[in-house]
Structure formats: structure tokens, C-alpha cells
Design a protein around this motif. Structure first.
Motif, PDB file in Angstrom:
ATOM      1  N   SER A 517       0.827  -1.209   0.000  1.00  0.00           N
ATOM      2  CA  SER A 517       0.000   0.000   0.000  1.00  0.00           C
ATOM      3  C   SER A 517       0.858   1.254   0.000  1.00  0.00           C
ATOM      4  N   VAL A 521       0.727   4.105  -3.035  1.00  0.00           N
ATOM      5  CA  VAL A 521       0.359   5.501  -2.808  1.00  0.00           C
ATOM      6  C   VAL A 521       1.536   6.431  -3.119  1.00  0.00           C
ATOM      7  N   ARG A 575      -4.698   9.884   0.196  1.00  0.00           N
ATOM      8  CA  ARG A 575      -5.070   9.804  -1.222  1.00  0.00           C
ATOM      9  C   ARG A 575      -4.026  10.531  -2.054  1.00  0.00           C
ATOM     10  N   ARG A 582      -5.458   7.260  -9.522  1.00  0.00           N
ATOM     11  CA  ARG A 582      -5.407   7.725  -8.135  1.00  0.00           C
ATOM     12  C   ARG A 582      -5.341   6.514  -7.210  1.00  0.00           C
ATOM     13  N   VAL A 583      -4.768   6.735  -6.032  1.00  0.00           N
ATOM     14  CA  VAL A 583      -4.599   5.667  -5.044  1.00  0.00           C
ATOM     15  C   VAL A 583      -5.109   6.157  -3.700  1.00  0.00           C
ATOM     16  N   ILE A 584      -5.890   5.319  -3.024  1.00  0.00           N
ATOM     17  CA  ILE A 584      -6.294   5.562  -1.637  1.00  0.00           C
ATOM     18  C   ILE A 584      -5.660   4.476  -0.786  1.00  0.00           C
ATOM     19  N   ALA A 585      -4.873   4.865   0.200  1.00  0.00           N
ATOM     20  CA  ALA A 585      -4.250   3.918   1.122  1.00  0.00           C
ATOM     21  C   ALA A 585      -4.886   4.100   2.496  1.00  0.00           C
ATOM     22  N   PHE A 605      -5.108  -0.851   0.032  1.00  0.00           N
ATOM     23  CA  PHE A 605      -5.180   0.264  -0.910  1.00  0.00           C
ATOM     24  C   PHE A 605      -6.193  -0.044  -2.000  1.00  0.00           C
TER      25      PHE A 605
END
Length: 657
Positions: A517, A521, A575, A582-585, A605
Motif C-alpha cells: 500500500s 500511494v 489519497r 489515483r490511489v487511496i491507502a 489500498f
């Protein structure tokens, strides 16, 4: 370079003026300056304006020197003392105040220059300060009003850029011009009333010599990303991956996962045979004498692990299976021995003694210790060290067939003052350290330990082997907590605005859910762990490694994208938005909803892009499923407790299936 002076807005002595949203107060004759914005009180006060320190310990500030000259517009001033002369010049550039100057030694050696010396945060509402430790830390209001104090050298600090939020205004402080030769600096922040920030350069200005202080910008307002882009441009930092590597090599390299392989060499060859997809294999502990011993005499490879024949066989097997080989190297120190039996110095040290070693300000070699192994810092550009370095590197690449080296200690090593006469002057150590690695890295996708913005023109990967927790402090062995209370800071990797597109972050241990993750990110590469073995690949580790390699290949075209935006959605949910994804961890203790029925588990993630969706999700049975899906073809691969299989997991919320 600093822009030309604009129409005069700075008035002599004590007064205030404004231009382009910048409000200035005080004056050079007063010994302090204040910076603010329209309709606000002053946000920063610079006092004292400067400070210099001599090698014998004497410090000089405006109060100890005579103001000998002040220009009519109040923008230029000159202070004199029997031991030194200090000149300061002010300029404005839109919302930025620029300060530059020159110091001259009349007696003794000047080793520190701070201009400005101290920034006092005088605005009443102090929300946060961004601090360049590791890839970036956000220190919050509790830190700024407390009594904690932090010191940080640059390097290993990533950049010479801090940013504060004061009374709802962003205030950015950074170097604002390219250096003819990069010099080390030290940064200091301390909470209190008011909180303060300091920065000073290390240099070596001998009697009768002068040194021009690079311009420092103080900017009120403006987006963080743009301010960092301005800093990078002004300072001439970085080089895009596409400009460093041949396009075919870049396309191949960025779609590969990377794994560390340990001897014996037969195990390395076994790993190379078992991996199903091409990878970057990094041999560690392969060298003569073993890890942290006999440096820099790396060759021949360790006899007890298979010697030359075994090492060559490993590289041949790796290439036969499409892998790239990047052996560990370290060119920063020489081993003098170790605790215990059979201790002996590296042959080059036994032959040449201290000739190529760095000398501190006391004239003595600089001792280093790594566990039971010890030695001395080496002067990077010394002819003896350079000859041996190139001889070894050429044998590794041309004779043994390795593809490129890995450089240890490029990022975290502190730049010192080195009195070895092989350097043009004692402050040249850091510039030489960068120069030797830049020369060795040309055209190769070289990675190094950690990173800093001065290495972005030659490093292609920055290895953060210790995953940054939310505090932003690395997990060094034996260090369980950051140097501030955990509630007063968290990771905020704003250095990615500088590094993304120029170098990939490499998190070695993506076998863990949290490590992967962090890598995602941070826009980084996929790591396959520390110690791959053929037996583990044939056993329980095999499906996880296969999924990670497939993920790396799928994400390859997105590796090296520029960071567009970075924010916290919640105190522990980060984020990051890149050019096409886009990445959300989720580093909280509870699942985080994705909005389409999936939940991101703790430490997991979710990556959503134009071409691919990937992540770690809560499964219907409460476990964790790792999955990715190509949007154009629908190809999907998932991994959970039942194993590796095609397909995309169903949402965990029944009403949204």
C-alpha cells in the motif's frame, strides 16, 4: 538565478510596503524583516537576519557587526567586523521575497552561514509545518505550540523546502537558485511562542575568500505543488526518467518487480529459475568477505557461497530467464576490520592507508561502525578510490555480466567537511559524492538507498527499505518511535512533487499488505521481499509473488507518472492522484469504503486509473482479497486464502453486488 530588482517598493529604515500580495515590514537597518499578506498581520519575522560561525566557534550576528553601508532604496546593506564582511540584497518577485548575499572572511575560516538566520512564526494561527524528513512529514499545531525541537541535515533531508500554514495562508521557504556547487545545510524547527525555523549552510570560507549565499525565497500564498515546481526549476534539479534511459530499457525496467536474493549463489540461480516473470534481482552479501566487510574490495565473489563460477552461473541463469541483475555496492567507506576472529582491513586500506580517507576538521580520519564492522569515510573523488571503483565496476558489468549496480548510502549519508587535499576545498565532499555516482549511473536504471533532490538527475529508483509509518520516521533497527510524539506528526510525502517522474520509490517488502500500500500511494515499484528462496517460491510464497509480478507488469506504463495532488481523506487515510490514476491507502483500523461496494481493509489500498483497477479489498468472508483488472480487456487476477485465480472479486456489500 534571482530576478532583476523590480520598481522600488522597499523603503529605507522602518516602514511597510506591499506589492503583488506581499506585505513587507521592518528593514535592513532595523536588523529584522517581516512578511505578511494584505489584510493580515505579519506571518513571519526574520530576526536575526543573518549569522556566521567560524571554525574556532565565534559567532557573529547583526548586533556584533557595524552597518557600514545601506543603499538609498533600503535593498542592499553591508556589515563589517574585523573578522568578516556580510552583504545582503533584497528583491521581490510577485508574491516572493528573495534574499541573497555574500560573506567574506578577513580572519579565520567561516564554516556556517545562515541567511536569514531565524524565521519566527508570529501569525497567531499556526496550523502545520511541512518538514523534509524522509519523503515529507506534516508537523501539526500541537508540535508548533509545544516544546519539541528537531534538527535535520540536508542531505539526508530530501529537499531545502519547508512550508507552513499560518492564519489560513501558505508560506513557503526554499532556496531559489541553482548552486554552482551544491553544499550541505542544516535545518532546525522548534515549537514555542513563537515557533521558529532556522536553516544554515556548511561551507569552508578561508581567510581572504568570499562565498555568495544562494537566494532564499519566502513566498506567501500559492499552491504547494506550484511552489515546489518553482523551487525545482529555480534550483535546476532533477531529470525525467525518459531523459535518463533508452525508451526500450525504460519500458522493460518499469514493469518489473524487484527482489533481494541472498547467497549461496546456487540459491540465487534457483530463484532466477523459479520466478515466472522477468524481475530485477539484487544480490546482497555476495561480495568478498561478506556484507559490510572488506569494502571496497568486493571482488572476487565469496568463495564460501560458490565463488566466481557460482556467481557467473547465477547471472547467466538470470539472463536466460529475462531478469536484470543489480549487485549491491557501497563506495562511501572503507572497511578497516571487524570485532571477532580473522579481522583484517580491506586490501586497498592495507596498501594505501589513510591517503584516500576523509579528514575531519581535526585532520583525523572519520570513523564509522556498522554492527561489528568498522572503518572510515572515503573521499569520493580521490584518485586511488576512483581507480579502484571503476576497475571493480567495469569487471562487474563487462566481465561478470551484471546489468547495473545498486548504490548504498547515496541518500542517507550526511555531507561532511573533508580536509583531504584531493578535494578542491573541504566543502566539496557532497558535490563529489554526487558526481561519482552520477558518472557511474549514466544511461543505467540505477537505484540507491533513500534519495534527495540533488540525486534526482541520476537515480532512477530510491530504495526506502524501512516503510515510513504515519509519523514519517523510518523504522531503523532498534528505533520504535519518531523523535516527536506520534500525535504531533504524520507522513505527508510532499517530496513526491519533486521526485515523481524522475525516480521511482522502491519499497522492498511488498509481500506485506502495508508495504504494498505504501508503494502504491507513493507511485512506486513492486518489491518481492528481502530474501527470496526457490523453496519458498515453490511453496506458500509462490502465489503471492506471482500476483505481485503480474501487478507490476500491469502497472508498468503508469510507473513514473507525476504526482498531481496529495491529501488526507481522514486522519489515517491518504489519497494520491497521479496523471492517469489515483490511489487511496487506508492506514486506519477500520475498512474504508470505495463507493462501489468494496471496502479497503486496514493497511490496504485501492488504485483506480484509466487503464487498470487494483487493490486489496475486504472479501465476503471477512478476509482480504488482492486483485487487479485491465479495463480494456477485462482480464483480472485475484488472490485470497483459496489461492490465485482469474476474476474480479464481488463487492462485499450484498446490496451493491
Amino acid at each position: 538565478m534571482a530576478p532583476a530588482l523590480l520598481a522600488a517598493i522597499w523603503l529605507p529604515l522602518s516602514c511597510a510596503a506591499s506589492a503583488d500580495g506581499l506585505v513587507l515590514g521592518g528593514g535592513l537597518a532595523d536588523g529584522h524583516l517581516t512578511v505578511g499578506a494584505p489584510e493580515t498581520d505579519a506571518l513571519l519575522r526574520m530576526e536575526p537576519l543573518f549569522g556566521i560561525t567560524f571554525g574556532d566557534g565565534q559567532m557573529l550576528q547583526p548586533g556584533e557587526m557595524r552597518l557600514a553601508e545601506l543603499s538609498e532604496d533600503g535593498r542592499r546593506a553591508r556589515w563589517e567586523h574585523p573578522r568578516a564582511v556580510v552583504e545582503i540584497e533584497l528583491a521581490t518577485d510577485g508574491p516572493r521575497l528573495l534574499l541573497s548575499g555574500r560573506v567574506t572572511s578577513r580572519s579565520g575560516v567561516i564554516i556556517h552561514v545562515a541567511l536569514p538566520h531565524t524565521f519566527q512564526v508570529v501569525g497567531p494561527e499556526r496550523r502545520r509545518l511541512l518538514w523534509p524528513e524522509t519523503l515529507g512529514v506534516e508537523l501539526n499545531a500541537d508540535f508548533l505550540r509545544g516544546d519539541a525541537s528537531l534538527w535535520l541535515d540536508y542531505p539526508p533531508a530530501f529537499c531545502d523546502f519547508v512550508s507552513a500554514e499560518i492564519d489560513g495562508k501558505a508560506v513557503h521557504i526554499h532556496r531559489a537558485e541553482a548552486e554552482k556547487r551544491p553544499l550541505p545545510a542544516t535545518l532546525h524547527v522548534a515549537g514555542g511562542d513563537p515557533p521558529i525555523f532556522r536553516r544554515f549552510h556548511w561551507m569552508h570560507v578561508s581567510e581572504g575568500e568570499s562565498w555568495r549565499v544562494p537566494a532564499v525565497a519566502v513566498q506567501v500564498g500559492g499552491e504547494l505543488r506550484q511552489a515546489l515546481e518553482d523551487y525545482k526549476r529555480d534550483c535546476g534539479l532533477g531529470r525525467a526518467l525518459a531523459d535518463k534511459l533508452d525508451p526500450r530499457l525504460l519500458a522493460r525496467w518499469r514493469g518489473m518487480a524487484e527482489g533481494t536474493v541472498l547467497p549461496p549463489f546456487a540459491n540465487m540461480a534457483d530463484v532466477a529459475q523459479e520466478l515466472r516473470l522477468p524481475a530485477i534481482l539484487q544480490p546482497v552479501d555476495w561480495m568478498r568477505g561478506g556484507f559490510d566487510r572488506m569494502y571496497p574490495n568486493f571482488l572476487p565473489p565469496r568463495d564460501d557461497y560458490g565463488g566466481e563460477e557460482g556467481f557467473r552461473a547465477f547471472i547467466e541463469t538470470a539472463h536466460g530467464n529475462g531478469h536484470l541483475v543489480a549487485p549491491y555496492t557501497n563506495w562511501t567507506w572503507w572497511c578497516a576490520g571487524w570485532d571477532g576472529p580473522e579481522s583484517r582491513p580491506a586490501p586497498i586500506y592495507a596498501t594505501h592507508g589513510t591517503a584516500a580517507l576523509s579528514k575531519g576538521l581535526d585532520g583525523q580520519p572519520i570513523f564509522e561502525r556498522y554492527g561489528p564492522n568498522y572503518g572510515y569515510t572515503v573521499t569520493p573523488g580521490h584518485p586511488i578510490a576512483a581507480h579502484h571503483r571503476w576497475e571493480t565496476l567495469n569487471r562487474l558489468l563487462d566481465d561478470y555480466g551484471a546489468d547495473f549496480p545498486y548504490f548504498d548510502q547515496v541518500g542517507p549519508r550526511r555531507w561532511i567537511l573533508d580536509l583531504n587535499p584531493a578535494l578542491p576545498d573541504p566543502a566539496a565532499y557532497g558535490a563529489e559524492l554526487m558526481a561519482i555516482h552520477r558518472e557511474m549511473a549514466e544511461g543505467l536504471p540505477v537505484g540507491g538507498e533513500f534519495g534527495n533532490d540533488r540525486a534526482l538527475d541520476f537515480l532512477c529508483a530510491m530504495n526506502y527499505w524501512c516503510v515510513p509509518p504515519l509519523s514519517g520516521h523510518p523504522h531503523w533497527p532498534g528505533v520504535d518511535s519518531p523523535p516527536w510524539p506520534s500525535a504531533q506528526g504524520r507522513s505527508f510525502p510532499y517530496a513526491l512533487y519533486l521526485s515523481s517522474g524522475d525516480a521511482l520509490v522502491s519499497i522492498p517488502d511488498c509481500l506485506s499488505i502495508g508495504g504494498l500500500s505504501w508503494s502504491m500511494v507513493l507511485g512506486g515499484r513492486v518489491g518481492l521481499g528481502w530474501a527470496l528462496t526457490g523453496d519458498r517460491l515453490r511453496g506458500d510464497l509462490g502465489p503471492r509473488v506471482r500476483w505481485l509480478q503480474e501487478l507490476a507488469r500491469t502497472l508498468g506504463p503508469t510507473r513514473g507518472e507525476r504526482l498531481v495532488a496529495l491529501e488526507y481523506l481522514a486522519p489515517r487515510v491518504l489519497r494520491a492522484e497521479y496523471e492517469t490514476h489515483r490511489v487511496i491507502a487506508n492506514f486506519s483500523e477500520r475498512p474504508w469504503p470505495t463507493g462501489d461496494g468494496h471496502g479497503i481493509p486496514p493497511s490496504g489500498f485501492d488504485l483506480d486509473g484509466q487503464a487498470v483497477r487494483a487493490g486489496q479489498y475486504v472479501s465476503k468472508d471477512g478476509g482480504v482479497v488482492s486483485a487487479f483488472r485491465l479495463k480494456a480487456t477485462g482480464r483480472a487476477l485475484q488472490l485470497d486464502a483459496r489461492g490465485l485465480r482469474p476474476g474480479w472479486p464481488a463487492p462485499e456489500s450484498p446490496e451493491e453486488r
